[in-house]
Write a protein that holds these residues in place. Sequence first.
Motif, PDB file in Angstrom:
ATOM      1  N   ILE A   1      -1.020  13.389  -1.151  1.00  0.00           N
ATOM      2  CA  ILE A   1      -1.132  11.940  -1.293  1.00  0.00           C
ATOM      3  C   ILE A   1      -0.216  11.225  -0.301  1.00  0.00           C
ATOM      4  N   LEU A   2       0.992  11.764  -0.108  1.00  0.00           N
ATOM      5  CA  LEU A   2       1.931  11.128   0.820  1.00  0.00           C
ATOM      6  C   LEU A   2       1.406  11.131   2.256  1.00  0.00           C
ATOM      7  N   ASP A   3       0.559  12.086   2.574  1.00  0.00           N
ATOM      8  CA  ASP A   3      -0.023  12.124   3.914  1.00  0.00           C
ATOM      9  C   ASP A   3      -0.956  10.949   4.171  1.00  0.00           C
ATOM     10  N   GLU A   4      -1.369  10.249   3.099  1.00  0.00           N
ATOM     11  CA  GLU A   4      -2.262   9.102   3.254  1.00  0.00           C
ATOM     12  C   GLU A   4      -1.528   7.859   3.745  1.00  0.00           C
TER      13      GLU A   4
ATOM     14  N   GLU B   1      12.284  10.949   1.752  1.00  0.00           N
ATOM     15  CA  GLU B   1      12.999  11.486   0.585  1.00  0.00           C
ATOM     16  C   GLU B   1      12.030  12.085  -0.422  1.00  0.00           C
ATOM     17  N   ALA B   2      10.891  11.412  -0.636  1.00  0.00           N
ATOM     18  CA  ALA B   2       9.901  11.936  -1.575  1.00  0.00           C
ATOM     19  C   ALA B   2       9.345  13.269  -1.095  1.00  0.00           C
ATOM     20  N   LYS B   3       9.045  13.357   0.207  1.00  0.00           N
ATOM     21  CA  LYS B   3       8.503  14.608   0.758  1.00  0.00           C
ATOM     22  C   LYS B   3       9.503  15.749   0.591  1.00  0.00           C
TER      23      LYS B   3
ATOM     24  N   GLN C   1       5.556   6.936   8.016  1.00  0.00           N
ATOM     25  CA  GLN C   1       5.847   8.335   7.732  1.00  0.00           C
ATOM     26  C   GLN C   1       7.338   8.658   7.873  1.00  0.00           C
ATOM     27  N   GLU C   2       8.044   7.865   8.650  1.00  0.00           N
ATOM     28  CA  GLU C   2       9.488   8.071   8.801  1.00  0.00           C
ATOM     29  C   GLU C   2      10.299   7.133   7.903  1.00  0.00           C
ATOM     30  N   ASP C   3       9.599   6.381   7.045  1.00  0.00           N
ATOM     31  CA  ASP C   3      10.271   5.500   6.096  1.00  0.00           C
ATOM     32  C   ASP C   3      11.181   6.330   5.183  1.00  0.00           C
TER      33      ASP C   3
ATOM     34  N   GLU D   1       0.833  -1.203   0.000  1.00  0.00           N
ATOM     35  CA  GLU D   1       0.000   0.000   0.000  1.00  0.00           C
ATOM     36  C   GLU D   1       0.866   1.250   0.000  1.00  0.00           C
ATOM     37  N   ARG D   2       1.950   1.236   0.786  1.00  0.00           N
ATOM     38  CA  ARG D   2       2.878   2.369   0.796  1.00  0.00           C
ATOM     39  C   ARG D   2       3.468   2.600  -0.594  1.00  0.00           C
TER      40      ARG D   2
END
Length: 443
Positions: A94-97, A110-112, A103-105, A71-72
């Motif tokens: 979208i990343l907030d989903e 890196e994407a954020k 969230q710390e992955d 899912e991630r």
Amino acid sequence: MKKRVWKRVFLALGAALLLTGLSGCSREELNRQLAESLGTLGLYENNEPVESPKMKAERELREKEEARESERDAILERAREKADIYDYSAALDILDEIDEDYQEDEAVVEAKIEYQQKLGQMEDYQGDIAHLCFSSVIVDTDRAFDGDGNASTYNMWSVTVDELNAILEFLYENNYVLIDVHETISEVEDEEENVTYIRVYPQVPEGKTPLIISQEGVNYYSYTLEDGFAQRLVLDDDGNVKALYVDENGTEQIGNYDLIPILDAFVEAHPDFSLRGARGIVSLTGYEGAYGYRIQDTESETLEEDRAAVQAIGDRLVETGWEIASSGYSHSSMSGMTYEELVSDTDSWMELIGAYAGSADILLFPFGDEVEFPGDKLSYLLDNGFRFFCGLWGNEDYLSVQSTYVRQTRRNVSGYIMHYYPEYLEEFFDVSAVLDGARPAFE
């Protein structure tokens, strides 16, 4: 059921032990033989004959973790698709989903960081926005330029498939990016719910220049159908808008045979040619229907079927970033019409075309002949929902936002302009490198 399973286990175990006593095989081999006897070979860890409660718990935990990771990854991919079209705000949303535990992955963090940095690098574009307008595209030059009475018309007003592909490559290499004309305004509503437009400057990536592309008269007029043009728009098996083309042998082919599917394919290959998912403007007249379907003929035996096809195509166009526009029902000069004629022409378009092809707030004036600003004709067009009005200038770009409407110029891209006024287009592409050798000489 459990008794039968365990009975099979005991029988298999006895047989395996007997073999072990005879051959001295290892536990690993014993497990393999047991699993093979029970039909569970390869199902459980170390080929254990049955899944123990511990093994089951570990498996379920592992499967749950794999599902969360999947899912991630899917969310990361969705965000990347938005980032590819410069919609960094949507990508961050979208990343907030993603599950809080991820969230710390590293990949998420890196994407954020990447999208936040690129969002901060976007610039307000404050120049005028060019609008290039095309007619239907020639697929077969031999049939189009066969010397009959229409050949000179096609030579004057249309481009070929090869020319269009070359033009798109030049635009891309010259850092143009497609934009939705609605991004040039912001709507402000007062206490009485009156809406006023104000000019805004869309954010674009550094070094990119926004551009609007339109195709006028996406109707597939009957006089073109035997001359090397597409016949109509259709939806393929994947629900994408394509063009139906009938070759010189009468064979039907579905593919990229006009501007809409050609541009869609180009954006699919170059997603960074589209700013936040924008495509172009699809402009329709009315006297021969829409998208190649004669829905203006209310006596047609296939009227309802054709209307349904037109509606499905229009819905898909809007869904994929296209905008619907009118070029008037009769495609006649609106400046030359009386007020009553314009009312009749507009009403016919709204009733017979817009009701099925898609609602429109954009009007491409036929031949660029604009109505008076302000004036009674303009007021009637505004009353019918039109807000963006596009005239026609050869070599300049102009966009003006008023309180209730927007005026913009467009430039025709045609054989005539490329031959006689190549300088009008030189900032966009090299005309000499684009021209199709199959074009006949202009007289």
